[in-house]
Every structure is written in structure tokens, then in C-alpha cells.
Design a protein around this motif. Structure first.
Motif, PDB file in Angstrom:
ATOM      1  N   MET A  88       0.836  -1.196   0.000  1.00  0.00           N
ATOM      2  CA  MET A  88       0.000   0.000   0.000  1.00  0.00           C
ATOM      3  C   MET A  88       0.874   1.251   0.000  1.00  0.00           C
ATOM      4  O   MET A  88       2.055   1.181  -0.307  1.00  0.00           O
ATOM      5  N   ARG A  89       0.304   2.387   0.338  1.00  0.00           N
ATOM      6  CA  ARG A  89       0.953   3.691   0.219  1.00  0.00           C
ATOM      7  C   ARG A  89       2.348   3.699   0.852  1.00  0.00           C
ATOM      8  O   ARG A  89       2.549   3.217   1.966  1.00  0.00           O
ATOM      9  N   GLY A  90       3.291   4.272   0.119  1.00  0.00           N
ATOM     10  CA  GLY A  90       4.645   4.410   0.612  1.00  0.00           C
ATOM     11  C   GLY A  90       5.580   3.297   0.212  1.00  0.00           C
ATOM     12  O   GLY A  90       6.801   3.426   0.354  1.00  0.00           O
ATOM     13  N   THR A  91       5.037   2.192  -0.307  1.00  0.00           N
ATOM     14  CA  THR A  91       5.886   1.085  -0.749  1.00  0.00           C
ATOM     15  C   THR A  91       6.567   1.456  -2.064  1.00  0.00           C
ATOM     16  O   THR A  91       5.953   2.070  -2.940  1.00  0.00           O
ATOM     17  N   LEU A  92       7.824   1.080  -2.212  1.00  0.00           N
ATOM     18  CA  LEU A  92       8.543   1.278  -3.471  1.00  0.00           C
ATOM     19  C   LEU A  92       8.706  -0.089  -4.123  1.00  0.00           C
ATOM     20  O   LEU A  92       9.621  -0.846  -3.819  1.00  0.00           O
ATOM     21  N   ILE A  93       7.779  -0.408  -5.019  1.00  0.00           N
ATOM     22  CA  ILE A  93       7.743  -1.727  -5.653  1.00  0.00           C
ATOM     23  C   ILE A  93       8.981  -1.937  -6.519  1.00  0.00           C
ATOM     24  O   ILE A  93       9.302  -1.116  -7.373  1.00  0.00           O
ATOM     25  N   GLY A  94       9.653  -3.043  -6.282  1.00  0.00           N
ATOM     26  CA  GLY A  94      10.822  -3.399  -7.080  1.00  0.00           C
ATOM     27  C   GLY A  94      12.149  -3.046  -6.443  1.00  0.00           C
ATOM     28  O   GLY A  94      13.200  -3.474  -6.926  1.00  0.00           O
ATOM     29  N   LEU A  95      12.144  -2.280  -5.339  1.00  0.00           N
ATOM     30  CA  LEU A  95      13.400  -1.822  -4.745  1.00  0.00           C
ATOM     31  C   LEU A  95      14.271  -2.987  -4.281  1.00  0.00           C
ATOM     32  O   LEU A  95      15.470  -3.047  -4.592  1.00  0.00           O
ATOM     33  N   ALA A  96      13.695  -3.908  -3.508  1.00  0.00           N
ATOM     34  CA  ALA A  96      14.490  -5.021  -2.983  1.00  0.00           C
ATOM     35  C   ALA A  96      15.043  -5.885  -4.111  1.00  0.00           C
ATOM     36  O   ALA A  96      16.199  -6.329  -4.056  1.00  0.00           O
ATOM     37  N   ASP A  97      14.232  -6.117  -5.141  1.00  0.00           N
ATOM     38  CA  ASP A  97      14.697  -6.938  -6.260  1.00  0.00           C
ATOM     39  C   ASP A  97      15.778  -6.223  -7.066  1.00  0.00           C
ATOM     40  O   ASP A  97      16.708  -6.856  -7.575  1.00  0.00           O
ATOM     41  N   TRP A  98      15.667  -4.896  -7.184  1.00  0.00           N
ATOM     42  CA  TRP A  98      16.708  -4.136  -7.877  1.00  0.00           C
ATOM     43  C   TRP A  98      18.030  -4.249  -7.116  1.00  0.00           C
ATOM     44  O   TRP A  98      19.095  -4.417  -7.717  1.00  0.00           O
ATOM     45  N   CYS A  99      17.957  -4.201  -5.802  1.00  0.00           N
ATOM     46  CA  CYS A  99      19.165  -4.297  -4.985  1.00  0.00           C
ATOM     47  C   CYS A  99      19.748  -5.707  -5.007  1.00  0.00           C
ATOM     48  O   CYS A  99      20.943  -5.879  -4.739  1.00  0.00           O
ATOM     49  N   GLY A 145       9.965  -3.419   4.728  1.00  0.00           N
ATOM     50  CA  GLY A 145       9.560  -4.591   3.968  1.00  0.00           C
ATOM     51  C   GLY A 145       9.974  -5.877   4.642  1.00  0.00           C
ATOM     52  O   GLY A 145       9.195  -6.847   4.705  1.00  0.00           O
ATOM     53  N   LEU A 146      11.197  -5.918   5.177  1.00  0.00           N
ATOM     54  CA  LEU A 146      11.671  -7.114   5.864  1.00  0.00           C
ATOM     55  C   LEU A 146      10.868  -7.379   7.124  1.00  0.00           C
ATOM     56  O   LEU A 146      10.463  -8.517   7.390  1.00  0.00           O
ATOM     57  N   ARG A 147      10.597  -6.331   7.904  1.00  0.00           N
ATOM     58  CA  ARG A 147       9.827  -6.518   9.137  1.00  0.00           C
ATOM     59  C   ARG A 147       8.414  -6.998   8.840  1.00  0.00           C
ATOM     60  O   ARG A 147       7.863  -7.823   9.572  1.00  0.00           O
ATOM     61  N   HIS A 148       7.817  -6.470   7.772  1.00  0.00           N
ATOM     62  CA  HIS A 148       6.470  -6.904   7.417  1.00  0.00           C
ATOM     63  C   HIS A 148       6.458  -8.373   7.024  1.00  0.00           C
ATOM     64  O   HIS A 148       5.532  -9.117   7.373  1.00  0.00           O
ATOM     65  N   CYS A 149       7.489  -8.806   6.297  1.00  0.00           N
ATOM     66  CA  CYS A 149       7.571 -10.223   5.915  1.00  0.00           C
ATOM     67  C   CYS A 149       7.716 -11.111   7.141  1.00  0.00           C
ATOM     68  O   CYS A 149       7.070 -12.160   7.258  1.00  0.00           O
ATOM     69  N   ILE A 150       8.566 -10.690   8.079  1.00  0.00           N
ATOM     70  CA  ILE A 150       8.759 -11.458   9.308  1.00  0.00           C
ATOM     71  C   ILE A 150       7.473 -11.474  10.126  1.00  0.00           C
ATOM     72  O   ILE A 150       7.061 -12.516  10.656  1.00  0.00           O
ATOM     73  N   GLY A 151       6.811 -10.315  10.212  1.00  0.00           N
ATOM     74  CA  GLY A 151       5.561 -10.236  10.961  1.00  0.00           C
ATOM     75  C   GLY A 151       4.480 -11.112  10.367  1.00  0.00           C
ATOM     76  O   GLY A 151       3.727 -11.771  11.097  1.00  0.00           O
TER      77      GLY A 151
END
Length: 238
Positions: A88-99, A145-151
Motif C-alpha cells: 500500500m501507500r509508501g511502498t517502493l515496488i521493485g526496490l528489494a529486487d533491484w538491490c 519490507g523485511l519486518r512486514h515479511c517477518i511479521g
């Protein structure tokens, strides 16, 4: 020994105390800093922004709407992808995969119409290399993003299917609010069931059981007579 908070100052920006960064602060900073870097694009419902395996040639800053990430499971024998996360709002889609390896690891589809800002990842990387605050914001987004995945993993492990469903309903934006709460499911129940880690039949049973807690369902419209009671059930106080 008392540590001194590290405060970074970016160009034309307020100081950032990295010891007091909340998710909302990072999200607000991301929207403020990233919006000028691209054009706003409306995204209709069911539009696909990225496909798993494709090269990451653009990043998408979510301004509004809801976007579902899913992964294909070849061994499942089904063409239906498995939902893994909502953005949702504020997410930067693709950032983790780009890194990581410059390729999308998930397919991203709009389940509710919204707006995104298209950003060139190479330009963003160059700007972040010269701007400490911008780099910090990007690290903050990766951390969220990492915390949300863990949560989400912990919730799947610790909560019952009834609690997971209740938490999801309470997290939806209200369509209307009076004494109770009305929300709209942003996706088909079959996909929602997979997203919550259950079968569609199990979701139907859970929704029937939630009638005793004041939840009524008509199609994708859900009415919650007493959100406080549902929250108490979720927290194990009822």
C-alpha cells in the motif's frame, strides 16, 4: 555510557534521527523525497505492474490503491499464483529486487485502483549515492519490507485462521463507519483464502463462525457490528 543519536541532514530536508524512525515517518519521507523523481500514473484494478522473472527496469512508488504480490508454484500443478503480500501507500515496488539481482521475484497486480510514481532505478541509485538522507530513506523502506515479511510469517505461525481473518478485516480501509464498520474485500475470496494461508472452504467456514462476533458478509461487502469486540477476540480477550 549513553549513546548520542546519529542525526543526518539531507539537502532541503528536516533532520532525521535514525533512532526514532517509525514506519509512518519513513513512509512519509519516502513519498516526499521520491514523488518529484517521476510522473504519476493511474493504475486500474487488475493491472499488472511487474511479473516474476522480468527485469526491474522501473520502480513504482505507491501513492494509493492496493497491490498484491504473488509467486507461481510450478510444483503445485495449478496455474493460480500464491499471494504472499499486500502493498500500500509508501511502498517502493521493485526496490528489494533491484538491490538483489535486478529481476522481479514476484508478480504485482492491482487489487484496488490507485496511483503510482514511476521511477528510473539507475537514476535513483545515482541520487542516493550523493544524498545521505535519500539513502537512509531507501534503507528504511527495505527494513520496513523485511519486518512486514517477518511479521506476516509470525502471524501465520501463531494465529488461528479465525484470528488471521479478523486481523485482515480490521486492517481494511473503511467503506463507511457508523456505530460499526463496513469494508470491502479487495480480491476474490479464493485469492484471499490463499493469501491468508487456507483453502476457500476454510475461509467460508471462518466467515460463518465470525457471525457470532458480529460479522456479516454479502459478496465482497463485510459489515462489522462491533470492531472493538472483534479486536478483543483477536487479542485473545474474548
Amino acid at each position: 555510557m549513553v549513546s548520542t543519536p546519529l542525526v543526518l541532514k539531507g539537502r532541503d530536508a528536516m533532520p532525521i534521527d535514525i533512532e526514532r524512525l517509525s514506519d509512518s515517518a519513513v513512509t512519509a519521507a519516502a513519498v516526499r523525497r521520491l514523488m518529484p523523481l517521476g510522473g504519476v500514473r493511474p493504475v486500474p484494478r487488475d493491472a499488472v505492474l511487474a511479473r516474476a522473472g522480468d527485469a526491474v527496469d522501473r520502480l513504482f512508488l505507491v501513492l494509493s490503491g492496493r497491490f498484491l504480490c504473488s509467486v507461481p508454484l510450478a510444483e503445485s500443478g495449478s496455474d493460480l499464483p500464491v499471494p504472499v503480500e499486500e502493498l500500500m501507500r509508501g511502498t517502493l515496488i521493485g526496490l528489494a529486487d533491484w538491490c538483489a539481482d535486478r529481476r522481479h521475484s514476484v508478480t504485482v497486480e492491482a487489487v484496488a485502483a490507485g496511483e503510482v510514481v514511476e521511477i528510473d532505478p539507475a537514476r535513483l541509485a545515482a541520487l542516493a549515492a550523493a544524498d545521505g538522507e535519500l539513502a537512509l530513506v531507501l534503507v528504511g523502506l527495505l527494513s520496513i519490507g523485511l519486518r512486514h515479511c517477518i511479521g506476516a510469517t509470525e502471524a501465520m505461525r501463531q494465529r488461528t485462521v479465525k484470528q488471521r481473518t479478523a486481523a485482515y478485516l480490521l486492517g481494511l480501509p473503511p467503506a463507511s463507519r457508523g456505530g460499526g464498520l463496513e469494508v470491502r474485500l479487495p480480491m476474490a475470496k479464493k485469492i484471499l483464502a490463499a493469501h491468508l494461508g487456507m483453502t476457500q472452504q476454510s475461509l467460508s467456514r471462518v466467515l460463518r463462525h465470525l457471525r457470532a462476533d458480529g460479522v456479516s458478509v454479502r459478496g465482497r461487502h463485510v459489515a462489522i457490528a462491533d470492531p472493538g469486540r472483534l479486536q478483543a477476540m483477536l487479542e485473545g480477550h474474548a
